[in-house]
Design a protein around this motif. Sequence first.
Motif, PDB file in Angstrom:
ATOM      1  N   ILE A 148       2.189  -2.842  -4.979  1.00  0.00           N
ATOM      2  CA  ILE A 148       0.849  -2.285  -5.048  1.00  0.00           C
ATOM      3  C   ILE A 148       0.365  -2.400  -6.488  1.00  0.00           C
ATOM      4  O   ILE A 148       1.089  -2.032  -7.416  1.00  0.00           O
ATOM      5  CB  ILE A 148       0.847  -0.803  -4.622  1.00  0.00           C
ATOM      6  CG1 ILE A 148       1.501  -0.625  -3.254  1.00  0.00           C
ATOM      7  CG2 ILE A 148      -0.563  -0.236  -4.646  1.00  0.00           C
ATOM      8  CD1 ILE A 148       1.930   0.799  -2.963  1.00  0.00           C
ATOM      9  N   ARG A 160      -4.372   6.975  -2.582  1.00  0.00           N
ATOM     10  CA  ARG A 160      -3.949   5.971  -1.603  1.00  0.00           C
ATOM     11  C   ARG A 160      -3.091   6.567  -0.498  1.00  0.00           C
ATOM     12  O   ARG A 160      -3.319   6.319   0.684  1.00  0.00           O
ATOM     13  CB  ARG A 160      -3.169   4.863  -2.328  1.00  0.00           C
ATOM     14  CG  ARG A 160      -2.850   3.667  -1.479  1.00  0.00           C
ATOM     15  CD  ARG A 160      -2.172   2.600  -2.359  1.00  0.00           C
ATOM     16  NE  ARG A 160      -2.189   1.311  -1.722  1.00  0.00           N
ATOM     17  CZ  ARG A 160      -1.308   0.914  -0.816  1.00  0.00           C
ATOM     18  NH1 ARG A 160      -0.342   1.727  -0.437  1.00  0.00           N
ATOM     19  NH2 ARG A 160      -1.382  -0.288  -0.289  1.00  0.00           N
ATOM     20  N   GLU A 161      -2.107   7.358  -0.858  1.00  0.00           N
ATOM     21  CA  GLU A 161      -1.143   7.860   0.119  1.00  0.00           C
ATOM     22  C   GLU A 161      -1.524   9.214   0.723  1.00  0.00           C
ATOM     23  O   GLU A 161      -1.440   9.385   1.931  1.00  0.00           O
ATOM     24  CB  GLU A 161       0.250   7.943  -0.508  1.00  0.00           C
ATOM     25  CG  GLU A 161       0.815   6.605  -0.932  1.00  0.00           C
ATOM     26  CD  GLU A 161       1.030   5.646   0.225  1.00  0.00           C
ATOM     27  OE1 GLU A 161       1.304   6.092   1.354  1.00  0.00           O
ATOM     28  OE2 GLU A 161       0.917   4.428  -0.010  1.00  0.00           O
ATOM     29  N   GLY A 190      -5.619   9.074   1.747  1.00  0.00           N
ATOM     30  CA  GLY A 190      -5.683   8.078   2.822  1.00  0.00           C
ATOM     31  C   GLY A 190      -4.986   8.561   4.079  1.00  0.00           C
ATOM     32  O   GLY A 190      -5.515   8.449   5.187  1.00  0.00           O
ATOM     33  N   SER A 214      -7.973   0.166   9.543  1.00  0.00           N
ATOM     34  CA  SER A 214      -7.266  -0.370   8.369  1.00  0.00           C
ATOM     35  C   SER A 214      -6.366  -1.540   8.735  1.00  0.00           C
ATOM     36  O   SER A 214      -6.288  -2.522   7.996  1.00  0.00           O
ATOM     37  CB  SER A 214      -6.438   0.719   7.698  1.00  0.00           C
ATOM     38  OG  SER A 214      -7.237   1.515   6.879  1.00  0.00           O
ATOM     39  N   ARG A 259      -7.348  -5.944   2.052  1.00  0.00           N
ATOM     40  CA  ARG A 259      -7.373  -4.548   1.609  1.00  0.00           C
ATOM     41  C   ARG A 259      -7.680  -3.629   2.781  1.00  0.00           C
ATOM     42  O   ARG A 259      -8.547  -3.899   3.582  1.00  0.00           O
ATOM     43  CB  ARG A 259      -8.401  -4.360   0.506  1.00  0.00           C
ATOM     44  CG  ARG A 259      -8.010  -5.089  -0.766  1.00  0.00           C
ATOM     45  CD  ARG A 259      -9.052  -4.966  -1.836  1.00  0.00           C
ATOM     46  NE  ARG A 259      -9.046  -3.608  -2.380  1.00  0.00           N
ATOM     47  CZ  ARG A 259     -10.114  -3.057  -2.928  1.00  0.00           C
ATOM     48  NH1 ARG A 259     -11.260  -3.691  -3.008  1.00  0.00           N
ATOM     49  NH2 ARG A 259     -10.031  -1.826  -3.410  1.00  0.00           N
ATOM     50  N   HIS A 281      -7.251   2.692   2.699  1.00  0.00           N
ATOM     51  CA  HIS A 281      -6.650   3.424   1.582  1.00  0.00           C
ATOM     52  C   HIS A 281      -6.622   2.585   0.304  1.00  0.00           C
ATOM     53  O   HIS A 281      -6.661   3.129  -0.785  1.00  0.00           O
ATOM     54  CB  HIS A 281      -5.270   4.004   1.940  1.00  0.00           C
ATOM     55  CG  HIS A 281      -4.248   3.020   2.368  1.00  0.00           C
ATOM     56  ND1 HIS A 281      -4.071   2.653   3.673  1.00  0.00           N
ATOM     57  CD2 HIS A 281      -3.327   2.334   1.665  1.00  0.00           C
ATOM     58  CE1 HIS A 281      -3.081   1.778   3.760  1.00  0.00           C
ATOM     59  NE2 HIS A 281      -2.620   1.570   2.554  1.00  0.00           N
ATOM     60  N   ASP A 282      -6.600   1.258   0.425  1.00  0.00           N
ATOM     61  CA  ASP A 282      -6.722   0.397  -0.761  1.00  0.00           C
ATOM     62  C   ASP A 282      -8.114   0.532  -1.376  1.00  0.00           C
ATOM     63  O   ASP A 282      -8.251   0.612  -2.602  1.00  0.00           O
ATOM     64  CB  ASP A 282      -6.472  -1.067  -0.399  1.00  0.00           C
ATOM     65  CG  ASP A 282      -5.007  -1.389  -0.171  1.00  0.00           C
ATOM     66  OD1 ASP A 282      -4.169  -0.899  -0.945  1.00  0.00           O
ATOM     67  OD2 ASP A 282      -4.707  -2.126   0.777  1.00  0.00           O
ATOM     68  N   ALA A 314      -8.472   3.902  -3.204  1.00  0.00           N
ATOM     69  CA  ALA A 314      -7.696   4.009  -4.440  1.00  0.00           C
ATOM     70  C   ALA A 314      -7.966   2.893  -5.430  1.00  0.00           C
ATOM     71  O   ALA A 314      -7.469   2.935  -6.558  1.00  0.00           O
ATOM     72  CB  ALA A 314      -6.204   4.038  -4.097  1.00  0.00           C
ATOM     73  N   THR A 354      -6.959  -0.317  -5.040  1.00  0.00           N
ATOM     74  CA  THR A 354      -5.696  -1.065  -5.112  1.00  0.00           C
ATOM     75  C   THR A 354      -5.693  -2.218  -4.123  1.00  0.00           C
ATOM     76  O   THR A 354      -6.582  -2.339  -3.288  1.00  0.00           O
ATOM     77  CB  THR A 354      -4.503  -0.151  -4.779  1.00  0.00           C
ATOM     78  OG1 THR A 354      -4.649   0.351  -3.447  1.00  0.00           O
ATOM     79  CG2 THR A 354      -4.380   1.000  -5.756  1.00  0.00           C
TER      80      THR A 354
END
Length: 140
Positions: free
Chosen positions: A74, A90-91, A94, A109, A120, A123-124, A127, A129
């Motif tokens: 990540i 993200r975690e 998300g 997702s 992506r 949650h990407d 965040a 990411t």
Amino acid sequence: MSNVAGFWVRLGARLLDALLIGMVIGTFVFLFQMDTGSRVTQTIESVASILYFVLLPVFVYGYTVAKRLLNIRIVKKDGGNVGFGAMVVREVIGGFIYVMTFGIALVVSAFMVGLRKDKRSLHDFLAGTYVTHDRPEHWE
């Protein structure tokens, strides 16, 4: 964004990480003869999972154990290493969204990772990411 990781390798990493966490928690439960259905055991498992998925990537260049085995990690959208804040969003955030939408956002997702060019997920995006096959610059 370069060398993005697709759906199957990401799913495989998540499943392997879940298996690893389950084995560690299962061993802990067995050694201390804990009731698997108790709130204490469930809380320990939840906290361990959150710590694993949030902290490990912060300290190990975006890797979890399974991501390292599958050579994905990540990173921030600019390619830099993720920080604590990004991993919490993200975690934890998300995951909260996935639970609050009864899994609908999780399915969305999965389609995003499977169909989008940048791979992506929700949650990407939250965040900032993405998941890549690229190694850290100073990785040996």
